[in-house]
Design a protein around this motif. Structure first.
Motif, short mmCIF file in Angstrom:
data_model
loop_
_atom_site.label_atom_id
_atom_site.label_comp_id
_atom_site.label_asym_id
_atom_site.label_seq_id
_atom_site.Cartn_x
_atom_site.Cartn_y
_atom_site.Cartn_z
N GLY A 122 51.17 32.94 37.89
CA GLY A 122 51.00 34.22 37.23
C GLY A 122 52.30 34.81 36.77
N LEU A 123 52.21 36.06 36.30
CA LEU A 123 53.36 36.79 35.79
C LEU A 123 53.44 38.13 36.50
CD1 LEU A 123 55.62 37.24 33.62
CD2 LEU A 123 53.84 38.29 32.21
N LEU A 124 54.61 38.43 37.04
CA LEU A 124 54.92 39.75 37.57
C LEU A 124 55.55 40.52 36.42
CD1 LEU A 124 55.30 41.84 39.84
CD2 LEU A 124 57.44 40.68 40.43
N LYS A 125 54.82 41.48 35.88
CA LYS A 125 55.23 42.17 34.65
C LYS A 125 56.42 43.10 34.86
CE LYS A 125 50.51 42.36 32.90
NZ LYS A 125 49.44 43.30 32.54
N PHE B 155 63.24 39.76 29.55
CA PHE B 155 62.41 40.79 28.92
C PHE B 155 60.96 40.86 29.40
CE2 PHE B 155 65.56 39.35 25.75
CZ PHE B 155 66.37 40.46 25.77
N LEU B 156 60.43 39.83 30.03
CA LEU B 156 59.02 39.82 30.42
C LEU B 156 58.78 40.16 31.87
CD1 LEU B 156 57.77 36.60 28.59
CD2 LEU B 156 57.40 38.97 27.93
N GLY B 157 59.60 39.62 32.74
CA GLY B 157 59.40 39.80 34.17
C GLY B 157 59.72 38.52 34.90
N SER B 158 58.82 38.12 35.80
CA SER B 158 59.04 36.93 36.62
C SER B 158 57.77 36.11 36.71
CB SER B 158 59.46 37.33 38.04
OG SER B 158 60.64 38.10 38.02
N LEU B 159 57.92 34.80 36.61
CA LEU B 159 56.80 33.93 36.90
C LEU B 159 56.63 33.89 38.41
CD1 LEU B 159 57.36 30.92 34.47
CD2 LEU B 159 55.81 32.86 34.20
N ILE B 160 55.38 33.86 38.87
CA ILE B 160 55.11 33.90 40.30
C ILE B 160 54.09 32.85 40.69
CG2 ILE B 160 55.71 36.33 40.58
CD1 ILE B 160 52.07 35.48 40.62
N ILE C 54 43.01 38.94 35.79
CA ILE C 54 42.66 37.58 36.20
C ILE C 54 42.14 36.86 34.96
CG2 ILE C 54 41.14 36.16 37.62
CD1 ILE C 54 41.10 38.46 39.67
N ASP C 55 42.84 35.81 34.55
CA ASP C 55 42.49 35.06 33.35
C ASP C 55 41.81 33.76 33.75
OD1 ASP C 55 42.40 33.48 31.05
OD2 ASP C 55 44.35 34.15 30.33
N GLY C 56 40.48 33.76 33.75
CA GLY C 56 39.73 32.58 34.17
C GLY C 56 39.89 31.40 33.25
N GLU C 57 40.09 31.65 31.96
CA GLU C 57 40.24 30.57 31.00
C GLU C 57 41.55 29.82 31.22
OE1 GLU C 57 40.69 30.34 26.27
OE2 GLU C 57 38.85 31.34 26.99
N GLN C 58 42.64 30.58 31.41
CA GLN C 58 43.96 29.97 31.61
C GLN C 58 44.26 29.70 33.09
OE1 GLN C 58 46.11 29.04 29.16
NE2 GLN C 58 44.49 29.58 27.73
N ARG C 59 43.40 30.22 33.97
CA ARG C 59 43.56 30.05 35.43
C ARG C 59 44.91 30.58 35.91
NH1 ARG C 59 39.87 25.96 38.06
NH2 ARG C 59 38.21 25.80 36.55
N ARG C 60 45.17 31.84 35.55
CA ARG C 60 46.39 32.50 35.99
C ARG C 60 46.11 33.99 36.13
NH1 ARG C 60 49.56 31.32 30.41
NH2 ARG C 60 48.29 32.68 29.11
N ILE C 61 47.05 34.67 36.75
CA ILE C 61 46.89 36.11 36.98
C ILE C 61 48.11 36.85 36.47
CG2 ILE C 61 45.41 35.76 38.99
CD1 ILE C 61 47.84 36.53 40.76
N SER C 62 47.95 38.16 36.32
CA SER C 62 49.07 39.06 36.06
C SER C 62 49.10 40.06 37.21
CB SER C 62 48.89 39.83 34.75
OG SER C 62 48.94 38.94 33.66
N VAL C 63 50.30 40.37 37.67
CA VAL C 63 50.44 41.33 38.77
C VAL C 63 51.51 42.35 38.40
CG1 VAL C 63 49.71 39.70 40.56
CG2 VAL C 63 52.13 39.90 40.03
N ALA D 54 52.39 42.58 45.52
CA ALA D 54 52.06 43.04 44.18
C ALA D 54 50.55 43.27 44.06
CB ALA D 54 52.52 42.01 43.15
N ARG D 55 50.18 44.05 43.05
CA ARG D 55 48.77 44.35 42.80
C ARG D 55 48.26 43.52 41.62
NH1 ARG D 55 46.68 47.69 39.26
NH2 ARG D 55 48.64 48.81 38.96
N ILE D 56 47.12 42.89 41.77
CA ILE D 56 46.54 42.09 40.69
C ILE D 56 46.12 43.02 39.56
CG2 ILE D 56 44.70 40.50 40.02
CD1 ILE D 56 44.64 39.56 42.98
N ASP D 57 46.64 42.77 38.38
CA ASP D 57 46.39 43.59 37.19
C ASP D 57 45.38 42.91 36.27
OD1 ASP D 57 47.07 45.87 35.53
OD2 ASP D 57 48.11 44.44 34.24
#
Length: 76
Positions: free
Chosen positions: A44-47, A31-36, A64-73, A59-62
């Motif tokens: 990060g997470l590919l939504k 239901f969420l996507g893929s961890l990348i 950037i979470d500096g606190e958790q040090r991860r991205i969403s794409v 993928a395109r960076i959607d």
């Protein structure tokens, strides 16, 4: 500074929201996507798209979470 910190700092110094990056799928999530994994080992997470582990996609960076040090794409 740890290797993880160095990798994160290196990634955010070179990339911004809207940039396109090549990522590798590490796990499909129902239901969420893929961890990348992005360049420099940044997680990060590919939504919304479930792909097989090991697949590489552009993928395109959607977000950037500096606190958790991860991205969403997003695909594309």
């Amino acid at each position: 500074m740890t290797s993880e910190s160095t990798s994160w700092e290196s990634f955010v110094a070179r990339h911004r929201i809207g940039d396109r990056v090549e990522v590798t799928v590490t796990k499909a999530l129902p239901f969420l996507g893929s961890l990348i994994e992005a360049p420099d080992g940044v997680p990060g997470l590919l939504k919304g798209i479930r792909l097989e582990p090991g697949q590489r996609v552009r993928a395109r960076i959607d977000a950037i979470d500096g606190e958790q040090r991860r991205i969403s794409v997003v695909s594309g």
